[in-house]
Design an enzyme around this catalytic site. Structure first.
Site, PDB file in Angstrom:
ATOM      1  N   TYR A  84     -10.242  -1.739   0.593  1.00 32.42           N
ATOM      2  CA  TYR A  84      -9.093  -1.102  -0.063  1.00 32.42           C
ATOM      3  C   TYR A  84      -9.311   0.412  -0.102  1.00 32.42           C
ATOM      4  CZ  TYR A  84      -5.431  -0.282  -3.540  1.00 32.42           C
ATOM      5  OH  TYR A  84      -4.304   0.167  -4.195  1.00 32.42           O
ATOM      6  N   LEU A 126      -2.344 -12.527  -7.557  1.00 33.18           N
ATOM      7  CA  LEU A 126      -1.201 -12.398  -8.471  1.00 33.18           C
ATOM      8  C   LEU A 126      -1.512 -11.444  -9.615  1.00 33.18           C
ATOM      9  CD1 LEU A 126      -0.097 -16.151  -8.557  1.00 33.18           C
ATOM     10  CD2 LEU A 126       1.161 -14.260  -7.537  1.00 33.18           C
ATOM     11  N   SER A 127      -2.581 -10.668  -9.474  1.00 31.93           N
ATOM     12  CA  SER A 127      -2.947  -9.632 -10.451  1.00 31.93           C
ATOM     13  C   SER A 127      -3.235 -10.189 -11.838  1.00 31.93           C
ATOM     14  CB  SER A 127      -1.848  -8.561 -10.548  1.00 31.93           C
ATOM     15  OG  SER A 127      -1.820  -7.830  -9.381  1.00 31.93           O
ATOM     16  N   SER A 128      -4.076 -11.190 -11.875  1.00 28.26           N
ATOM     17  CA  SER A 128      -4.501 -11.680 -13.191  1.00 28.26           C
ATOM     18  C   SER A 128      -5.237 -10.575 -13.946  1.00 28.26           C
ATOM     19  CB  SER A 128      -5.369 -12.931 -13.056  1.00 28.26           C
ATOM     20  OG  SER A 128      -6.445 -12.676 -12.195  1.00 28.26           O
ATOM     21  N   SER A 129      -5.884  -9.664 -13.229  1.00 32.38           N
ATOM     22  CA  SER A 129      -6.609  -8.592 -13.920  1.00 32.38           C
ATOM     23  C   SER A 129      -5.639  -7.610 -14.586  1.00 32.38           C
ATOM     24  CB  SER A 129      -7.568  -7.867 -12.973  1.00 32.38           C
ATOM     25  OG  SER A 129      -6.872  -7.242 -11.933  1.00 32.38           O
ATOM     26  N   GLY A 151      -7.363 -15.825  -7.932  1.00 33.89           N
ATOM     27  CA  GLY A 151      -7.635 -15.738  -6.500  1.00 33.89           C
ATOM     28  C   GLY A 151      -6.382 -15.820  -5.644  1.00 33.89           C
ATOM     29  N   HIS A 188       0.830  -1.217   0.000  1.00 32.71           N
ATOM     30  CA  HIS A 188       0.000   0.000   0.000  1.00 32.71           C
ATOM     31  C   HIS A 188       0.862   1.264   0.000  1.00 32.71           C
ATOM     32  CE1 HIS A 188      -4.150  -1.648   0.413  1.00 32.71           C
ATOM     33  NE2 HIS A 188      -3.454  -2.724   0.750  1.00 32.71           N
ATOM     34  N   THR A 189       2.005   1.186  -0.625  1.00 34.21           N
ATOM     35  CA  THR A 189       2.850   2.377  -0.758  1.00 34.21           C
ATOM     36  C   THR A 189       2.668   3.030  -2.116  1.00 34.21           C
ATOM     37  OG1 THR A 189       4.632   0.918  -1.443  1.00 34.21           O
ATOM     38  CG2 THR A 189       4.684   1.668   0.835  1.00 34.21           C
ATOM     39  N   ASP A 248       0.461  -2.977  -9.973  1.00 36.42           N
ATOM     40  CA  ASP A 248       0.248  -4.244 -10.675  1.00 36.42           C
ATOM     41  C   ASP A 248       0.602  -4.092 -12.161  1.00 36.42           C
ATOM     42  OD1 ASP A 248      -0.744  -4.734  -8.192  1.00 36.42           O
ATOM     43  OD2 ASP A 248      -2.842  -4.752  -8.792  1.00 36.42           O
TER      44      ASP A 248
HETATM   45  C1  GLA Z   1      -3.336  -4.045  -4.971  1.00 33.65           C
HETATM   46  C2  GLA Z   1      -3.429  -2.776  -5.808  1.00 33.65           C
HETATM   47  C3  GLA Z   1      -2.053  -2.112  -5.933  1.00 33.65           C
HETATM   48  C4  GLA Z   1      -1.395  -1.924  -4.566  1.00 33.65           C
HETATM   49  C5  GLA Z   1      -1.475  -3.203  -3.734  1.00 33.65           C
HETATM   50  C6  GLA Z   1      -1.034  -3.015  -2.311  1.00 33.65           C
HETATM   51  O1  GLA Z   1      -2.546  -5.009  -5.620  1.00 33.65           O
HETATM   52  O2  GLA Z   1      -3.937  -3.068  -7.083  1.00 33.65           O
HETATM   53  O3  GLA Z   1      -2.161  -0.904  -6.622  1.00 33.65           O
HETATM   54  O4  GLA Z   1      -1.961  -0.833  -3.881  1.00 33.65           O
HETATM   55  O5  GLA Z   1      -2.782  -3.745  -3.705  1.00 33.65           O
HETATM   56  O6  GLA Z   1       0.322  -2.660  -2.243  1.00 33.65           O
END
Ligand code: GLA
Length: 391
Positions: free
Chosen positions: A224, A128-131, A125, A38-39, A175
């Site tokens: 979030y 791993l940022s599949s989106s 799920g 969350h940086t 991501d």
């Molecule tokens: C998710 C968000 C990112 C980031 C992380 C936390 O993956 O999509 O932008 O904020 O959470 O670091």
């Protein structure tokens, strides 16, 4: 080529569905977040990596005056107009494509429709940022097909806007940047103020495991966004009380937090401590990696998780258990939640020689402790998004 069997399957399915070959095929990977939680939207620092799982996107022009997109695993087709497309309520996976195409339309109007299909192997799920992988392979392919010139930061912002306006998540740029900028065997270190990206070599002696305890969390929608709001409120407070400019929590040190936190609501103060501490950990981590101190770097991952657990409260019992179990396993150097939190997975930094035995031990000990399953995947930092085929 990376993930070649997935590519081959996509090409076959594309030809069978559309009766023609694609003009362009792109690829974009998922990501792990290694340190710096969350940086990104606090204009701070993150260590991440593109992973060895990703999504291919095949596309060619049509003369139908509409865009068609097929999810190659479901073989569902969604049709949307060339301009003015709004989010769909069913087959919501299509919103990442529709949103990305809408963003690129603002850079350069596409005046013919396309026939597209995507297929990937990013475990769903796992956090791993599949989106983001889907957005970035869409962006790469559409740019190539319509000769749209856009740099990585522009593409990442198009993906971020798609998440916000078409999927409802006010995420940062982490991501998308990680998916675009990955390099084989390298960590990606990003400064989310300047948006400068560096790659950092950890060497072959360590690798990552992703551990998914399948945490089911009801009522997390909007968490979030509330965390992000708390960070912004805290930054506004520090801007008033500190003698120097504060545009974001990146501008506040832990010492300044400590000296001034009593003027904040205690929960908002705790939320702010997390990204502030994470920034300091990323910067210290960079120094440790330069010295080859992987053990020291690993400890920062444990500290990061502790800060998530106690200050940001974006962990959950399942992730806490995974991290606690991993801590006792030989060869493990560090573990923490990775990504947004409130579920998803923990990332484990492990000595390569011990990776397989550690993966097994974590799954077994997690089962013994909780009587539940934890799925463990091996992750290698890998190449970022690219065009893999043009006719
Ligand atoms: C998710 C968000 C990112 C980031 C992380 C936390 O993956 O999509 O932008 O904020 O959470 O670091």
């Amino acid at each position: 080529m990376i993930n070649e069997p997935v590519y081959n399957e996509l090409i076959e399915k594309y030809k069978a569905h559309y009766g023609k070959a694609p003009e362009v095929v792109s690829y974009a990977p998922g990501r792990i977040e290694v340190l710096g939680n969350h940086t990104d939207y606090n204009e701070g620092y993150v260590f991440s990596a593109a992973i060895n799982y990703g999504t291919f996107f095949a596309i060619s022009r049509n003369d139908a005056g509409v865009n068609r997109i097929v999810a190659g695993d479901l073989m569902h087709e969604v049709t949307f107009p060339l301009t003015g497309a709004t989010p769909v309520k069913e087959d919501t996976w299509a919103n990442y494509v529709i949103g990305t195409v809408a963003g690129l339309n603002q850079i350069k109007q596409q005046n013919t429709g396309f026939d597209a299909m995507f297929l990937g192997n990013v475990p769903m799920g796992f956090g791993l940022s599949s989106s983001a992988a889907l957005e970035m392979c869409t962006a790469k392919a559409v740019c190539q097909l319509y000769t749209i010139t856009a740099d990585n930061v522009t593409l990442a912002k198009v993906g971020q806007a798609a998440e916000r306006d078409y999927a409802g998540c006010p995420c940062g740029l982490l991501d998308q940047i990680s998916s675009l900028c990955g390099v084989e065997g390298m960590l990606v270190k990003t400064d989310f103020r300047s948006l400068d990206v560096e790659t950092v070599d950890m060497g072959p002696s360590v690798c990552f495991l992703m551990c998914n305890p399948h945490a089911k969390h009801a009522l997390v929608d909007g968490q979030y966004a509330t965390r992000r709001q708390a960070c912004e409120d805290a930054a506004a407070y520090f801007a008033k009380v500190l003698p120097h400019p504060v545009a974001a929590l990146r501008d506040v040190t832990m010492a300044e937090w400590e000296a001034n936190k009593d003027g904040l609501d205690p929960i908002v103060a705790n939320r702010a401590a997390h990204p502030i501490g994470e920034d300091e950990r990323v910067l210290l981590g960079a120094q440790l990696l330069e010295k080859g101190d992987l053990e020291g770097f690993g400890k920062l991952l444990f500290d990061s998780h502790e800060s998530s657990r106690t200050m940001f409260e974006n962990s959950c019992e399942e992730l806490d258990n995974v991290v606690a179990v991993a801590k006792t396993v030989p060869g493990v150097l560090g573990a923490r939640l990775s990504g947004g939190g409130f579920g998803g997975s923990a990332v484990v930094l492990v000595k390569t020689e011990a990776a397989e035995s550690a993966a097994k031990a974590i799954a077994e000990q997690y089962k013994a402790k909780t009587n539940k399953d934890c799925e463990v995947s091996m992750i290698q930092p890998s190449i970022g998004a690219s065009i893999v085929y043009t006719a």
